[in-house]
Design an enzyme around this catalytic site. Structure first.
Site: not given
Ligand code: PBG
Length: 308
Positions: A178, A231
């Site tokens: 991520k 991601k």
């Molecule tokens: C946070 C989380 C995020 C997303 C999913 N879970 C945002 C972040 O890490 O700040 C983002 C998903 C998206 O942008 O569609 N735990």
């Protein structure tokens, strides 16, 4: 016969946003067609999606500011509306696969995925909080836990904690690679979950790094992840590809809010053919090697397939 990649509704996981209350259906302006729902209305939405062939959902909670604290204690509170919603949804629709979000940020007054002390994220001190949250979600009936927090060592810690608590059947889709991405903006706006200070670069990955994704994957794999996610998706197709080449468990990708928002915006301006560009984007993620794709396009794609 000669088409190498198949893309179907079965590959898609549909993210849904839920908030506490009744009769709420608030559109997320940067993700038109996506809403923050209250439980009573989300049930009809899920039913509609099931009728379109979607049977995998990931549920994200919007939490009222006054319920947030530094330790994210609401995440495992007895009266937590999100846990209750999981139980009600699974009772109503036992046939679906329901996935959760495991991270502190929706519940944290700091807006970070881990515990913050003097501006520093405390990795190891965060793990027991994530474990309590995971066990509470497993107890509510979640099928797949989705740790999106990126703390080191959390997959093994969660797996052990779950097994000891009697939830060896609850699976884990690790957010493995991520990245600290600008493409999460619309999601953070939808949930009001942006960090209050600083950024997430000390725990999310540097977009410049590819080999590091293999280290993250090796750890999550060894620690017991059932599936591993990359991601965002479209700017990271090479990462999806190397994980798929190197590991023998399912690889998924999150087609995040900002990626979908770009196509929604182009549609609103009449700059792109919506169905064609959305399908091509999803196909590219499949072609890179993703078995499953979390995408805000899931419902529209399912309608498109049905009508064409
Ligand atoms: C946070 C989380 C995020 C997303 C999913 N879970 C945002 C972040 O890490 O700040 C983002 C998903 C998206 O942008 O569609 N735990």
């Amino acid at each position: 016969m000669v088409e190498e990649t198949l893309l179907g509704v079965n590959n898609l996981i549909y993210p849904l946003f839920i908030e506490d209350g009744n009769d709420i259906k608030t559109e997320i302006l940067s993700l038109p067609g996506n809403y923050r729902w209250s439980l009573n209305l989300i049930l009809a939405e899920i039913e509609e999606c099931i009728n379109l062939g979607i049977d995998k959902f990931v549920l994200f909670p919007a939490v009222k500011e006054e319920l947030k604290d530094v330790t994210a204690s609401y995440s495992y509170a007895d009266d937590n509306y999100y846990l209750n919603a999981i139980a009600v949804i699974k009772k109503e629709f036992p046939q679906i696969s329901l996935m959760s979000d495991v991270a502190m940020d929706p519940y944290s007054s700091d807006g970070h995925d881990g515990l913050v002390k003097n501006g520093v994220i405390l990795n190891d001190e965060t793990l027991p909080i994530l474990a309590r949250m995971s066990i509470a979600q497993a107890q509510a009936g979640i099928d797949i836990l989705g740790p999106s927090d990126m703390m080191d060592g959390r997959i093994g810690f969660l797996r052990d904690s779950l097994d000891h608590a009697g939830y060896s059947q609850t699976s884990i889709m690790a957010y493995t690679a991520k990245y600290a991405s600008a493409f999460y903006g619309p999601f953070r706006d939808a949930l009001g979950s942006a960090p209050k200070n600083g950024d997430k670069k000390s725990y999310q990955m540097n977009p410049a790094n590819k080999r590091e994704a293999l280290i993250e994957a090796e750890l999550d794999y060894q620690e017991g992840a059932d599936m591993m996610m990359v991601k965002p998706a479209t700017s990271y197709l090479d990462i999806i590809h190397i994980l798929k080449e190197n590991f023998d468990i399912p690889i998924t990708a999150y087609n995040v809010s900002g990626e979908c928002a770009m196509i929604y915006a182009a549609r609103q301006n009449g700059w792109l053919d919506y169905e064609a560009s959305m399908s091509e984007m999803l196909m590219s993620i499949r072609r890179a090697g993703a078995d499953g794709i979390l995408t805000y396009f899931a419902k529209d794609f399912a309608k498109f397939v049905k009508n064409s």
